[in-house]
Design a protein around this motif. Structure first.
Motif, short mmCIF file in Angstrom:
data_model
loop_
_atom_site.label_atom_id
_atom_site.label_comp_id
_atom_site.label_asym_id
_atom_site.label_seq_id
_atom_site.Cartn_x
_atom_site.Cartn_y
_atom_site.Cartn_z
N PHE A 57 -93.85 51.67 69.65
CA PHE A 57 -92.91 52.32 68.74
C PHE A 57 -93.62 53.27 67.78
O PHE A 57 -93.09 54.33 67.45
CB PHE A 57 -92.06 51.29 67.98
CG PHE A 57 -90.90 50.81 68.79
CD1 PHE A 57 -89.74 51.54 68.86
CD2 PHE A 57 -90.99 49.64 69.52
CE1 PHE A 57 -88.67 51.11 69.63
CE2 PHE A 57 -89.93 49.20 70.29
CZ PHE A 57 -88.77 49.94 70.35
N GLU A 58 -94.82 52.91 67.33
CA GLU A 58 -95.58 53.82 66.47
C GLU A 58 -95.89 55.11 67.22
O GLU A 58 -95.77 56.20 66.65
CB GLU A 58 -96.87 53.15 66.00
CG GLU A 58 -96.67 52.08 64.96
CD GLU A 58 -97.94 51.34 64.60
OE1 GLU A 58 -98.95 51.45 65.34
OE2 GLU A 58 -97.93 50.63 63.58
N THR A 59 -96.26 54.98 68.47
CA THR A 59 -96.58 56.16 69.28
C THR A 59 -95.35 57.03 69.50
O THR A 59 -95.41 58.26 69.36
CB THR A 59 -97.17 55.73 70.65
OG1 THR A 59 -98.29 54.88 70.43
CG2 THR A 59 -97.58 56.92 71.47
N ILE A 60 -94.22 56.39 69.79
CA ILE A 60 -92.98 57.15 70.01
C ILE A 60 -92.58 57.88 68.73
O ILE A 60 -92.22 59.07 68.77
CB ILE A 60 -91.84 56.22 70.48
CG1 ILE A 60 -92.12 55.72 71.90
CG2 ILE A 60 -90.50 56.92 70.42
CD1 ILE A 60 -91.19 54.62 72.36
N ILE A 61 -92.66 57.19 67.60
CA ILE A 61 -92.29 57.81 66.32
C ILE A 61 -93.22 58.98 66.01
O ILE A 61 -92.75 60.06 65.60
CB ILE A 61 -92.31 56.76 65.19
CG1 ILE A 61 -91.13 55.80 65.37
CG2 ILE A 61 -92.24 57.43 63.83
CD1 ILE A 61 -91.15 54.60 64.44
N ASP A 62 -94.52 58.80 66.21
CA ASP A 62 -95.47 59.88 65.95
C ASP A 62 -95.18 61.08 66.85
O ASP A 62 -95.21 62.23 66.39
CB ASP A 62 -96.91 59.41 66.17
CG ASP A 62 -97.39 58.48 65.08
OD1 ASP A 62 -96.75 58.44 64.00
OD2 ASP A 62 -98.41 57.79 65.29
N LYS A 63 -94.88 60.82 68.12
CA LYS A 63 -94.58 61.91 69.06
C LYS A 63 -93.32 62.65 68.62
O LYS A 63 -93.28 63.88 68.62
CB LYS A 63 -94.40 61.34 70.46
CG LYS A 63 -93.95 62.36 71.48
CD LYS A 63 -94.90 62.47 72.62
CE LYS A 63 -94.44 63.40 73.71
NZ LYS A 63 -94.15 64.75 73.31
N ARG A 64 -92.30 61.90 68.24
CA ARG A 64 -91.04 62.55 67.81
C ARG A 64 -91.25 63.37 66.54
O ARG A 64 -90.70 64.47 66.41
CB ARG A 64 -89.95 61.49 67.58
CG ARG A 64 -89.55 60.78 68.86
CD ARG A 64 -88.14 61.08 69.26
NE ARG A 64 -87.82 60.53 70.55
CZ ARG A 64 -86.98 59.54 70.77
NH1 ARG A 64 -86.37 58.98 69.75
NH2 ARG A 64 -86.75 59.13 71.99
#
Length: 148
Positions: free
Chosen positions: A111-118
């Motif tokens: 989820f941290e990776t997804i949030i950073d990507k978004r």
């Protein structure tokens, strides 16, 4: 932006799950250490009892004393067998909790990776819009100066 807000809420839930898993793992680790320490002390007792038994055999010791020592060693063996099962059970529990904790860490990281990507995508999109807006302003200024 609303996408990252909802993902952030899910991230907080996952972080809470991770904290709970961490507490459960630490608890199971302490339980394992406690049982393993009991087993260690019992094995030490058995070692001393066997050393005493060997001394009794070497010396002229009454047969009753030797029988008592053999009975004591047998009792220790039974307790050791019981504790070994408990240690194995505690180890299995600890390993299960460790796997749950690892899975929780992975979920949080996802989820941290997804949030950073978004967020990066949003910043990129904003920069693109700014550039287009500035291009439009430049074109309008150029055209207004050309018409004079």
């Amino acid at each position: 932006m609303s996408q990252t807000v909802s993902l952030t809420k899910v991230l907080h839930l996952r972080e809470n799950e991770k904290k709970i898993a961490q507490k459960a793992f630490l608890s199971s680790q302490e339980a394992f250490e406690e049982v393993a320490t009991k087993l260690y002390h019992l094995l030490k007792k058995k070692e001393f009892a066997e050393a005493s038994y060997d001394e009794f055999i070497q010396q002229a010791t009454p047969i009753e004393r030797i029988k008592e020592q053999i009975a004591y060693i047998e009792k220790l063996n039974n307790e050791i067998n019981m504790l070994q099962r408990e240690v194995q059970f505690a180890r299995n529990q600890m390993e299960k909790k460790q796997q749950v904790l690892s899975d929780a860490y992975i979920e949080v990281k996802k989820f941290e990776t997804i949030i950073d990507k978004r967020k990066q995508d949003e910043l990129h999109e904003l920069a693109k819009k700014e550039k287009a807006f500035l291009d439009e302003i430049s074109i309008n200024q150029y055209l207004s100066n050309k018409n004079r």
